[in-house]
Design a protein around this motif. Structure first.
Motif, PDB file in Angstrom:
ATOM      1  N   SER A 106       0.824  -1.207   0.000  1.00  0.00           N
ATOM      2  CA  SER A 106       0.000   0.000   0.000  1.00  0.00           C
ATOM      3  C   SER A 106       0.860   1.261   0.000  1.00  0.00           C
ATOM      4  CB  SER A 106      -0.923   0.015   1.208  1.00  0.00           C
ATOM      5  OG  SER A 106      -1.801  -1.070   1.161  1.00  0.00           O
ATOM      6  N   ILE A 107       1.884   1.290   0.839  1.00  0.00           N
ATOM      7  CA  ILE A 107       2.773   2.454   0.896  1.00  0.00           C
ATOM      8  C   ILE A 107       3.513   2.626  -0.427  1.00  0.00           C
ATOM      9  CG2 ILE A 107       4.867   3.354   2.006  1.00  0.00           C
ATOM     10  CD1 ILE A 107       3.792   2.153   4.628  1.00  0.00           C
ATOM     11  N   TYR A 112       4.283   5.511  -5.638  1.00  0.00           N
ATOM     12  CA  TYR A 112       4.349   5.524  -7.098  1.00  0.00           C
ATOM     13  C   TYR A 112       3.210   6.336  -7.708  1.00  0.00           C
ATOM     14  CZ  TYR A 112       8.103   2.151  -6.918  1.00  0.00           C
ATOM     15  OH  TYR A 112       9.291   1.537  -6.678  1.00  0.00           O
ATOM     16  N   ARG A 113       2.098   6.409  -7.024  1.00  0.00           N
ATOM     17  CA  ARG A 113       0.993   7.237  -7.515  1.00  0.00           C
ATOM     18  C   ARG A 113       1.397   8.710  -7.480  1.00  0.00           C
ATOM     19  NH1 ARG A 113      -5.087   7.250  -4.974  1.00  0.00           N
ATOM     20  NH2 ARG A 113      -5.937   8.842  -6.348  1.00  0.00           N
ATOM     21  N   LYS A 114       2.137   9.121  -6.452  1.00  0.00           N
ATOM     22  CA  LYS A 114       2.601  10.508  -6.369  1.00  0.00           C
ATOM     23  C   LYS A 114       3.696  10.778  -7.402  1.00  0.00           C
ATOM     24  CE  LYS A 114       1.552  11.090  -1.509  1.00  0.00           C
ATOM     25  NZ  LYS A 114       2.109  11.188  -0.168  1.00  0.00           N
ATOM     26  N   VAL A 115       4.581   9.820  -7.606  1.00  0.00           N
ATOM     27  CA  VAL A 115       5.697  10.014  -8.524  1.00  0.00           C
ATOM     28  C   VAL A 115       5.230  10.025  -9.973  1.00  0.00           C
ATOM     29  CG1 VAL A 115       7.840   8.966  -9.384  1.00  0.00           C
ATOM     30  CG2 VAL A 115       7.380   9.037  -6.944  1.00  0.00           C
ATOM     31  N   PHE A 124      -3.827  13.794 -15.426  1.00  0.00           N
ATOM     32  CA  PHE A 124      -4.412  12.521 -15.007  1.00  0.00           C
ATOM     33  C   PHE A 124      -5.523  12.798 -14.023  1.00  0.00           C
ATOM     34  CE2 PHE A 124      -4.326   8.042 -15.037  1.00  0.00           C
ATOM     35  CZ  PHE A 124      -4.728   7.633 -13.787  1.00  0.00           C
ATOM     36  N   ASP A 125      -6.665  12.223 -14.247  1.00  0.00           N
ATOM     37  CA  ASP A 125      -7.809  12.432 -13.367  1.00  0.00           C
ATOM     38  C   ASP A 125      -8.077  11.132 -12.624  1.00  0.00           C
ATOM     39  OD1 ASP A 125     -10.010  13.486 -12.133  1.00  0.00           O
ATOM     40  OD2 ASP A 125     -11.346  13.184 -13.847  1.00  0.00           O
TER      41      ASP A 125
END
Length: 127
Positions: A106-107, A112-115, A124-125
């Motif tokens: 999860s972390i 990776y979602r932030k990067v 990206f929506d």
């Protein structure tokens, strides 16, 4: 999922249930040998019947997909069964390992979602 995919999945789960029965229950040695022999005869018969020499009949490809699902699944189940039988308090260790692994994944995914949040053409929506 197509009907072919569903048939492969059902056949993998059926043979997995038979395999788990072989090592999880106390059967007579003769019963185990006959069951293993029947499994091999079934797989050999299916190979002889349709091993996919032409593109329209791709039975050997289906057998490879079957084995690609069946072998890793049964190796994991066999390993878990051995650990269950040999290690004291294995369910507690397994639960902690799953919890720690889930938190780690999860972390990592949130990182990776932030990067990589640029998406296609810089936008990206998430909705």
């Amino acid at each position: 999922m197509s009907s072919l995919g569903a048939e492969i999945l059902v056949s993998v789960l059926s043979l997995t249930a038979i395999t788990v029965m072989l090592y999880a229950s106390r059967l007579r040695v003769s019963t185990q040998r006959v069951t293993i022999l029947l499994i091999f005869v079934t797989l050999t018969g299916l190979y002889k019947y349709d091993h996919g020499e032409r593109f329209e009949q791709h039975g050997f490809y289906n057998l490879l997909v079957f084995l690609a699902i069946y072998i890793p699944l049964n190796l994991v189940l066999g390993g878990l069964y051995v650990l269950w039988r040999k290690v004291d308090k294995f369910p507690a260790y397994f639960a902690v390992a799953v919890l720690v692994g889930g938190i780690y994944v999860s972390i990592s995914l949130m990182h990776y979602r932030k990067v990589f949040d640029q998406g296609l053409r810089g936008s990206f929506d998430y909705s």
